[in-house]
Scaffold this motif. Structure first.
Motif, PDB file in Angstrom:
ATOM      1  N   ASP A 150       0.776  -1.249   0.000  1.00  0.00           N
ATOM      2  CA  ASP A 150       0.000   0.000   0.000  1.00  0.00           C
ATOM      3  C   ASP A 150       0.800   1.288   0.000  1.00  0.00           C
ATOM      4  O   ASP A 150       0.346   2.315   0.529  1.00  0.00           O
ATOM      5  CB  ASP A 150      -1.017   0.015   1.162  1.00  0.00           C
ATOM      6  N   ASP A 151       1.982   1.258  -0.592  1.00  0.00           N
ATOM      7  CA  ASP A 151       2.655   2.520  -0.863  1.00  0.00           C
ATOM      8  C   ASP A 151       3.433   2.410  -2.170  1.00  0.00           C
ATOM      9  O   ASP A 151       3.874   1.326  -2.548  1.00  0.00           O
ATOM     10  CB  ASP A 151       3.576   2.939   0.286  1.00  0.00           C
ATOM     11  N   PHE A 152       3.567   3.555  -2.846  1.00  0.00           N
ATOM     12  CA  PHE A 152       4.301   3.534  -4.106  1.00  0.00           C
ATOM     13  C   PHE A 152       5.699   2.980  -3.877  1.00  0.00           C
ATOM     14  O   PHE A 152       6.331   3.234  -2.855  1.00  0.00           O
ATOM     15  CB  PHE A 152       4.406   4.948  -4.697  1.00  0.00           C
ATOM     16  N   GLN A 167       6.081  10.421   4.652  1.00  0.00           N
ATOM     17  CA  GLN A 167       5.235   9.374   5.227  1.00  0.00           C
ATOM     18  C   GLN A 167       4.315   9.964   6.287  1.00  0.00           C
ATOM     19  O   GLN A 167       4.686  10.882   6.991  1.00  0.00           O
ATOM     20  CB  GLN A 167       6.124   8.296   5.867  1.00  0.00           C
ATOM     21  N   LYS A 224      -4.273   7.769   1.215  1.00  0.00           N
ATOM     22  CA  LYS A 224      -2.969   8.187   1.721  1.00  0.00           C
ATOM     23  C   LYS A 224      -2.356   9.264   0.809  1.00  0.00           C
ATOM     24  O   LYS A 224      -1.853  10.290   1.274  1.00  0.00           O
ATOM     25  CB  LYS A 224      -2.071   6.940   1.735  1.00  0.00           C
ATOM     26  N   GLU A 225      -2.411   9.018  -0.504  1.00  0.00           N
ATOM     27  CA  GLU A 225      -1.808   9.948  -1.459  1.00  0.00           C
ATOM     28  C   GLU A 225      -2.572  11.278  -1.469  1.00  0.00           C
ATOM     29  O   GLU A 225      -1.968  12.344  -1.543  1.00  0.00           O
ATOM     30  CB  GLU A 225      -1.784   9.323  -2.860  1.00  0.00           C
ATOM     31  N   VAL A 266      -3.651   6.824 -14.050  1.00  0.00           N
ATOM     32  CA  VAL A 266      -4.766   7.328 -13.265  1.00  0.00           C
ATOM     33  C   VAL A 266      -5.544   8.344 -14.082  1.00  0.00           C
ATOM     34  O   VAL A 266      -5.034   8.940 -15.024  1.00  0.00           O
ATOM     35  CB  VAL A 266      -4.303   7.918 -11.911  1.00  0.00           C
ATOM     36  N   VAL A 273      -3.265  10.408  -7.757  1.00  0.00           N
ATOM     37  CA  VAL A 273      -4.109   9.568  -6.901  1.00  0.00           C
ATOM     38  C   VAL A 273      -4.686   8.411  -7.717  1.00  0.00           C
ATOM     39  O   VAL A 273      -5.263   8.626  -8.785  1.00  0.00           O
ATOM     40  CB  VAL A 273      -5.242  10.409  -6.271  1.00  0.00           C
ATOM     41  N   ARG A 332      -1.514  13.234   1.486  1.00  0.00           N
ATOM     42  CA  ARG A 332      -0.181  13.818   1.264  1.00  0.00           C
ATOM     43  C   ARG A 332      -0.289  15.096   0.450  1.00  0.00           C
ATOM     44  O   ARG A 332       0.396  16.085   0.713  1.00  0.00           O
ATOM     45  CB  ARG A 332       0.697  12.848   0.457  1.00  0.00           C
TER      46      ARG A 332
END
Lengths: 79, 171, 171, 79
Positions: free
Chosen positions: A55-57, B24, B88-89, A76, B149, B92
């Protein structure tokens, strides 16, 4: 090692499912995609995709570990 | 290929550039949020959350489902997301807007599911003491959402076919 | 000083540069308007007027009465205008936005009268097929309104004094 | 000639009224303002003002004619 893969958008249509857990010895995210693309006929090249690990790039060169969750991210198009 | 376990250890000591540059959570977020919503967006309610006696300027952006794309008539749109990473993105991005611009509050929401023509797909609102910052931050947030996103748009054309936008392939 | 009547005749044949450069109504305005309003502005109604199946992007700006200005606490604001010229100049600005940017519709309204903290003093909304034009036109309109439309703001400070903003003199 | 003058904002406060009709032989808008400023103690210089003749922006050198309506426009502050 055991890997969980989630599919979205065009990849979900091409794979025909949302999520699967597979056994693989792919060293990196890139190796894994190449394997799967060959098996399932994915048309998008890695240059058009991004990849997320847990779950993170992440980089395509990210080494994979047992239990990792991987998502290949088609271009996207929000908004 | 090497030994994955050994490479992973090295990787932890020297994370690749692409991971190091991404901040993060947790972020220092003031009044701000990014939400992926399955329900219709409510601009009036969101605006109320931004209202603050201190603020003088509110810039907002709404993205509506259009009845056409690249010349093809569109009946409706289906948005899907990768929720864990999209939220999450998005958060950010809002946090970055606070770092870059002098703003008081910011909210961004993106709809998922099936939308009819004229439905609101995305809403961004930013309040600030001065209008320049409000406009700049609002535009920053929508540009970054569109570019970063993980949300996808499937168009249902009047012709009966569908297509994933940006994937250059009809299914 | 010369004879005013004779000079006026010459002036009609050769209007001074400052007059010639200002476009005169009627303009080719599509869905657009500028209104000076004595009643509270209604963003939701104005937005509905901009809603169009063709449009994909809506950028809006709202200016709210702030509770302070240059360090002084403000209780309320009084806006006054020179209505004949303010409406004409506002409509010119909206017409200019249509010439400069690819937009579908634009509305701008400015409140006059006594406003409390948090009241909406000005509202601008622009819809367009693409977000860049919507943002650019919205910002153009509010910047030009603030710079050119004859509207004045009298601040009523918590101290009991008042001041005309930009006139550098309290009364 | 007869001229109508409307006052707004600070000028209205300093003049103490909204509108007046006066007799004047001022050749230009600038001459008229100088006359009035001296009589009524207006503090704003012409460099801080704009002028409208018959409800449209005009040059300070605009010659005035009988029946003209003139407005001196203090610094605007909308929004």
């Amino acid at each position: 090692m055991k890997l969980t893969i989630q599919y979205f958008a065009l990849l979900k249509d091409q794979r025909g499912l949302d999520e699967e857990t597979i056994q693989s010895s792919a060293a990196t995210a890139n190796d894994l995609y190449q394997e799967l693309a060959q098996t399932h006929g994915f048309t998008l090249p890695t240059t058009a995709l991004k990849v997320a690990v847990n779950d993170d790039f992440a980089s395509w060169e990210t080494p994979l570990a047992d239990g990792d969750s991987i998502v290949f991210i088609p271009p996207v198009a929000g908004g | 290929m090497g030994n994955p376990t050994r490479r992973r250890r090295l990787h932890r000591l020297h994370p690749p550039r692409s991971r190091r540059l991404i901040p993060q959570p947790p972020f220092t977020i003031q009044t701000s949020s990014f939400i992926i919503s399955k329900d219709p967006l409510q601009p009036e309610e969101l605006k109320r959350e931004l209202l603050d006696a201190h603020a003088g300027a509110l810039a907002t952006f709404e993205g509506w489902v259009r009845n056409h794309n690249e010349g093809q008539p569109v009946d409706r749109l289906e948005y899907s997301s990768y929720p864990a990473l999209a939220n999450k993105e998005g958060q950010r991005i809002v946090a970055e807007a606070f770092e870059k611009f002098e703003i008081d509050a910011a909210i961004a929401q993106h709809r998922v599911g099936l939308l009819e023509i004229g439905g609101i797909a995305v809403w961004v609102g930013v309040s600030a003491a001065h209008r320049g910052a409000a406009f700049d931050a609002c535009r920053y947030i929508i540009e970054e959402i569109k570019g970063r996103v993980p949300i996808w748009k499937k168009e249902h054309y009047s012709s009966g076919t569908t297509g994933w936008v940006n994937c250059h392939q009809e299914t």
